[in-house]
Design a protein around this motif. Sequence first.
Motif, mmCIF file in Angstrom:
data_model
loop_
_atom_site.group_PDB
_atom_site.id
_atom_site.type_symbol
_atom_site.label_atom_id
_atom_site.label_comp_id
_atom_site.label_asym_id
_atom_site.label_seq_id
_atom_site.Cartn_x
_atom_site.Cartn_y
_atom_site.Cartn_z
ATOM 1 N N VAL A 166 0.675 -1.144 -0.055
ATOM 2 C CA VAL A 166 0.066 -0.104 0.307
ATOM 3 C C VAL A 166 0.953 1.121 0.005
ATOM 4 C CG1 VAL A 166 -1.967 -1.110 1.120
ATOM 5 C CG2 VAL A 166 -0.079 -0.063 2.401
ATOM 6 N N SER A 167 0.516 2.332 -0.638
ATOM 7 C CA SER A 167 1.288 3.398 -0.809
ATOM 8 C C SER A 167 1.162 4.197 0.481
ATOM 9 C CB SER A 167 0.684 4.353 -2.043
ATOM 10 O OG SER A 167 -0.717 4.929 -1.691
ATOM 11 N N TRP A 168 2.211 4.971 0.579
ATOM 12 C CA TRP A 168 2.798 5.843 2.028
ATOM 13 C C TRP A 168 1.524 6.811 2.013
ATOM 14 C CZ3 TRP A 168 3.688 11.319 2.515
ATOM 15 C CH2 TRP A 168 3.987 11.601 3.593
ATOM 16 N N ASP A 169 0.965 7.445 1.088
ATOM 17 C CA ASP A 169 0.126 8.534 1.245
ATOM 18 C C ASP A 169 -1.319 8.118 1.449
ATOM 19 O OD1 ASP A 169 -0.447 7.773 -1.263
ATOM 20 O OD2 ASP A 169 -0.093 9.315 -2.498
ATOM 21 N N SER A 170 -1.536 6.823 1.444
ATOM 22 C CA SER A 170 -2.785 6.089 1.905
ATOM 23 C C SER A 170 -2.907 5.747 3.138
ATOM 24 C CB SER A 170 -3.266 4.862 0.726
ATOM 25 O OG SER A 170 -2.167 3.931 1.140
ATOM 26 N N LEU A 171 -1.896 6.105 3.840
ATOM 27 C CA LEU A 171 -1.919 5.719 5.455
ATOM 28 C C LEU A 171 -1.933 6.735 6.130
ATOM 29 C CD1 LEU A 171 0.377 2.513 5.380
ATOM 30 C CD2 LEU A 171 -2.269 2.593 5.348
ATOM 31 N N GLN A 172 -2.480 6.899 7.446
ATOM 32 C CA GLN A 172 -2.299 8.084 8.460
ATOM 33 C C GLN A 172 -1.157 8.039 9.177
ATOM 34 O OE1 GLN A 172 -4.743 10.372 8.627
ATOM 35 N NE2 GLN A 172 -6.023 9.098 7.088
ATOM 36 N N ASP A 173 -0.534 8.863 10.074
ATOM 37 C CA ASP A 173 0.742 9.090 10.754
ATOM 38 C C ASP A 173 0.844 7.696 11.563
ATOM 39 O OD1 ASP A 173 1.401 10.823 9.167
ATOM 40 O OD2 ASP A 173 0.813 12.655 10.691
ATOM 41 N N GLU A 174 -0.224 7.524 12.227
ATOM 42 C CA GLU A 174 -0.309 6.420 13.461
ATOM 43 C C GLU A 174 -0.031 4.998 12.702
ATOM 44 O OE1 GLU A 174 -0.150 6.865 16.383
ATOM 45 O OE2 GLU A 174 -0.082 8.919 16.284
ATOM 46 N N GLN A 175 -0.713 4.851 11.457
ATOM 47 C CA GLN A 175 -0.592 3.723 10.672
ATOM 48 C C GLN A 175 1.034 3.313 10.093
ATOM 49 O OE1 GLN A 175 -3.745 4.567 7.936
ATOM 50 N NE2 GLN A 175 -5.162 2.558 8.931
ATOM 51 N N ARG A 176 1.499 4.464 9.706
ATOM 52 C CA ARG A 176 2.634 4.361 9.123
ATOM 53 C C ARG A 176 3.651 3.991 10.279
ATOM 54 N NH1 ARG A 176 2.166 10.136 6.493
ATOM 55 N NH2 ARG A 176 0.681 9.886 4.728
ATOM 56 N N LYS A 177 3.547 4.565 11.463
ATOM 57 C CA LYS A 177 4.492 4.315 12.671
ATOM 58 C C LYS A 177 4.529 2.850 13.068
ATOM 59 C CE LYS A 177 4.194 8.816 14.663
ATOM 60 N NZ LYS A 177 3.889 9.685 15.767
ATOM 61 N N LYS A 178 3.311 2.011 12.544
ATOM 62 C CA LYS A 178 3.387 0.656 12.924
ATOM 63 C C LYS A 178 3.954 -0.364 12.142
ATOM 64 C CE LYS A 178 -0.904 1.260 15.847
ATOM 65 N NZ LYS A 178 -2.485 1.014 15.844
ATOM 66 N N ARG A 179 4.120 0.349 10.688
ATOM 67 C CA ARG A 179 4.750 -0.487 9.519
ATOM 68 C C ARG A 179 6.282 -0.574 10.073
ATOM 69 N NH1 ARG A 179 0.032 -0.995 9.165
ATOM 70 N NH2 ARG A 179 -1.050 -1.433 7.188
ATOM 71 N N ARG A 180 6.813 -1.763 10.149
ATOM 72 C CA ARG A 180 8.244 -2.291 10.124
ATOM 73 C C ARG A 180 9.105 -2.042 9.001
ATOM 74 N NH1 ARG A 180 10.943 -6.873 9.478
ATOM 75 N NH2 ARG A 180 8.949 -7.987 9.124
ATOM 76 N N VAL A 181 8.546 -2.481 7.706
ATOM 77 C CA VAL A 181 9.458 -2.311 6.446
ATOM 78 C C VAL A 181 9.000 -1.326 5.595
ATOM 79 C CG1 VAL A 181 10.257 -3.791 4.752
ATOM 80 C CG2 VAL A 181 9.759 -4.924 6.835
ATOM 81 N N THR A 182 9.768 -0.546 4.939
ATOM 82 C CA THR A 182 9.504 0.288 4.106
ATOM 83 C C THR A 182 10.032 -0.027 2.806
ATOM 84 O OG1 THR A 182 9.484 2.296 5.661
ATOM 85 C CG2 THR A 182 9.368 3.002 3.445
ATOM 86 N N PHE A 183 9.133 0.032 1.804
ATOM 87 C CA PHE A 183 9.743 -0.499 0.312
ATOM 88 C C PHE A 183 9.736 0.884 -0.531
ATOM 89 C CE2 PHE A 183 7.889 -4.279 1.997
ATOM 90 C CZ PHE A 183 8.775 -5.383 1.328
ATOM 91 N N TYR A 184 10.993 1.124 -0.792
ATOM 92 C CA TYR A 184 11.312 2.081 -1.819
ATOM 93 C C TYR A 184 11.220 1.718 -3.404
ATOM 94 C CZ TYR A 184 12.228 4.789 2.423
ATOM 95 O OH TYR A 184 12.207 5.264 3.839
ATOM 96 N N LEU A 185 10.413 2.124 -4.022
ATOM 97 C CA LEU A 185 10.205 1.684 -5.494
ATOM 98 C C LEU A 185 10.296 2.851 -6.230
ATOM 99 C CD1 LEU A 185 7.491 -1.168 -5.139
ATOM 100 C CD2 LEU A 185 10.107 -1.465 -4.853
ATOM 101 N N ASP A 186 10.291 2.660 -7.576
ATOM 102 C CA ASP A 186 10.199 3.868 -8.600
ATOM 103 C C ASP A 186 9.145 4.913 -8.503
ATOM 104 O OD1 ASP A 186 11.644 5.281 -10.808
ATOM 105 O OD2 ASP A 186 10.038 4.469 -11.858
ATOM 106 N N GLY A 187 8.030 4.189 -7.946
ATOM 107 C CA GLY A 187 6.700 4.880 -7.807
ATOM 108 C C GLY A 187 6.556 5.540 -6.548
ATOM 109 N N GLY A 188 7.493 5.634 -5.760
ATOM 110 C CA GLY A 188 7.424 6.106 -4.369
ATOM 111 C C GLY A 188 7.600 5.277 -3.217
ATOM 112 N N MET A 189 6.961 5.444 -1.849
ATOM 113 C CA MET A 189 7.140 4.723 -0.601
ATOM 114 C C MET A 189 6.167 3.637 -0.509
ATOM 115 S SD MET A 189 8.882 7.643 1.611
ATOM 116 C CE MET A 189 8.350 6.704 3.093
#
Length: 818
Positions: free
Chosen positions: A788-811
């Motif tokens: 799921v894209s970075w901008d589709s999540l709230q700040d609290e939801q992002r903090k709970k995610r452990r792994v971040t994938f950096y692809l050509d289309g974003g985070m």
Amino acid sequence: MPQLQLPPECILVIISILCSEDDTDTMARLLRVNKAICAATLPFLYEDCFVRRMRAHQHSVKSYDLSLAQLIRTLLRQVHPQSRIPELLKITFLSQDDQVGVGSTQEPSLPPPTTTTPAFKYGYFLRMVRIYYQLGDWMVGFICNNSPLMDYAATNQIYEKHVNEGYIVKFIHDECRDKALGRVLEMDIYQQLTWTLCQDHPETIESLIIPLKDIQRYIDHIHHFTSLSNVTFSVRETGRYRYGVPIYGPNLYEIEQEERDRLFGGMLEFVRQHTSIHKNVLRNIEAPPSTELDGTDQHSRLDVYFTILSLSPPFQNVRSICTNWIELLARHTDTNLNCMESINAMTRGGDWEAEDESKLLSKYPPLLPRCRVLKHLSTKTLGPDMFQWAVLEKREKETERHQEGILGRHLCSWQQKHHTRGLVPLQSIRMYHNREPPLVQELNDIGFAFGDSLEELYVDDGIWRDDDIFVDQTAASRVVLHGQGWNLPRLRTLSLEMFDLKLHFDMDALQRSRALESLTMHDDMVTYRHRDIRSWSVVHLPQLKKLDLQGSPAIHFNMGSLHHSPCLEELNLRMAIISPYQGDRHYRMPSPEELEREDSDTEGIDSHEPSGILGSNQGYLPIGRRPRYTWDWHLPNLKKLNLAAVFAFMFDFQWLQYLPNLQTLYLGTSSSTNSLHERHITLKDLSKKEQQQELEEDGSRETLSDRYISLPKLESIELDGPWIFEEKVLEILFLTVAPNMHWISFGSDCTGYILEECIILSRKMLQMEKVYLDMRLARDEIQRTGLVSWDSLQDEQRKKRRVTFYLDGGMFYDAQEP
């Protein structure tokens, strides 16, 4: 409840700490505690209020503009009588109908003025009047929003006045006209504000920036500046030095030539009168830099600069000084250099001064011989003879030691007759070189003269080249040998970045530097021919912790030396990048056939012991011969491994079993001929070297740790170039070889894997945090993999995610994570 009573000394310590941290908000709140704390805080708060406000609001232009305007208004309201305030300042800061926004037209920039009389005279605490050029955009805002400044400018015909004088051209468009007028008003406000704040209490001013265009007023009242110890002359408000728009006119240069002689004469007169009337008060004078002194007829730019600085008082008994050679020379006559331990001659002067400094210093006796306890020196090079004095002293010292052995029992009487002073104990030298001739003589003099004390040597030639220079220059490059005659047994750090010629080094010098801990050698060699190889012989560096080689030093370095560097913690080997300004790391590499031919030519050459004859052959193997890379060097302490270009292409993954503490691995083989330099990573590459039997497809997890290399401390791996993963390689790499990795990065040319595979493996790796994959996928393809894209999540939801994938289309984040 009794009030807490702190000693005044404790209160001053607290306030001074807040002042050093530029915490103006807390200091302002202290003003409301009680009258005693308020009186103790005010001197700190207003001492250097303009610079402190700028630092406190450096991340917000809007808040800084508003804070600065409020500060100026507060100071102007206390000027007595108010008739001394120029009309321009009244309109700008004290107008009742000020409704112009700072960066916006919707909100007022200042609250309405109040009629309350302050309890203290804030201007009395002003010690440093250093107003910087931060009002320009704000002035343009006033004009564009029909501020009363527009009426003032029209009434006084300010724009037409500067047009007629030739300072600015007559713009047809109103927008350009307003910008030019805004810059002119900015300079006028700066001049008038500086003088208005000084005239109330000139006797308390200690540091001041004087606009040269207004110098005569300060000369007329010079007897009032009894405490002025630091003065800076500003010339940028005259002529073509403007921000944002070109406002110079046809008569600009003629006007400048006439005015600058007058203004610089006023600058000299101010310093002469002040040093005559107030003796030993003015300690520091900062004249305009040489780049702003062009256009004078009567004085050359160097003469003006040197004359101003020569009026400054001598440096007191300081142990450390930051200046440039021109200022040091101007003030050296009565300065005691015998106690100087550190000189940084790189401040307040750019590369444009190097030639001027050399010419000027050649007219005077050298200054460095007077610094008998000098330990640290940072400077630009001043010519090949810069350290000849030290060479002569060292030779005299050697002659003295020789005489001591001959005299024997008559030593004491001989020393009384032939006493010589000790050598200068330089421990650290940092040199910057940016001009011809190549930096050779100075280095060899340093290595000979300061062998008894030198511990750190850093050299950077500082040359920046255009992209078209980064081509194969090996045939035309000069071969100059560095390190001849060196004897530096205490040397711990050696860094040579020489981009004006190929860097060749006398290995005999390194053999005598057994205490070396960090070795850095860089040049801009992009590629090489077989005949250019002059492999160095093996050196023994038992204390070496960092080895960083680029260009010809990387090619020439004998890798057999790694057998004798068990303490190595960082290893970097690479060629120079083809186009460093483009941001991509692309290298030129010989074809695989050429590399195989090199290996066949080196058969039988022992990479463990020297093959060249030191002294006669300067520690080189025969031209065109290099030792084979055996990849069997045991480096138990190695933590960081960066290999690029040919070194990464020749890399043997099975060598990793000799690096149990490795934490970071980078391999870069990206080139313009990627198709010729593809590397397949197989399961055999990850197996232990002694494991010869074929790996079974259904091997159990318990036996895998015995079959494959183990790197439990590896935290990151980055592969750039045409690396091809064969089946099950990623699974073994992530789960068995390096299960504790924190992040991985694969370039766009890496193949043999899919995104889904990396997502599944990341879920099993509890330490994984970031995954960089240069994959060009559409957003809907990425979402089908479970991300799921970075901008589709709230700040609290992002903090709970452990792994971040950096692809050509974003985070992106893994949707299956809780």
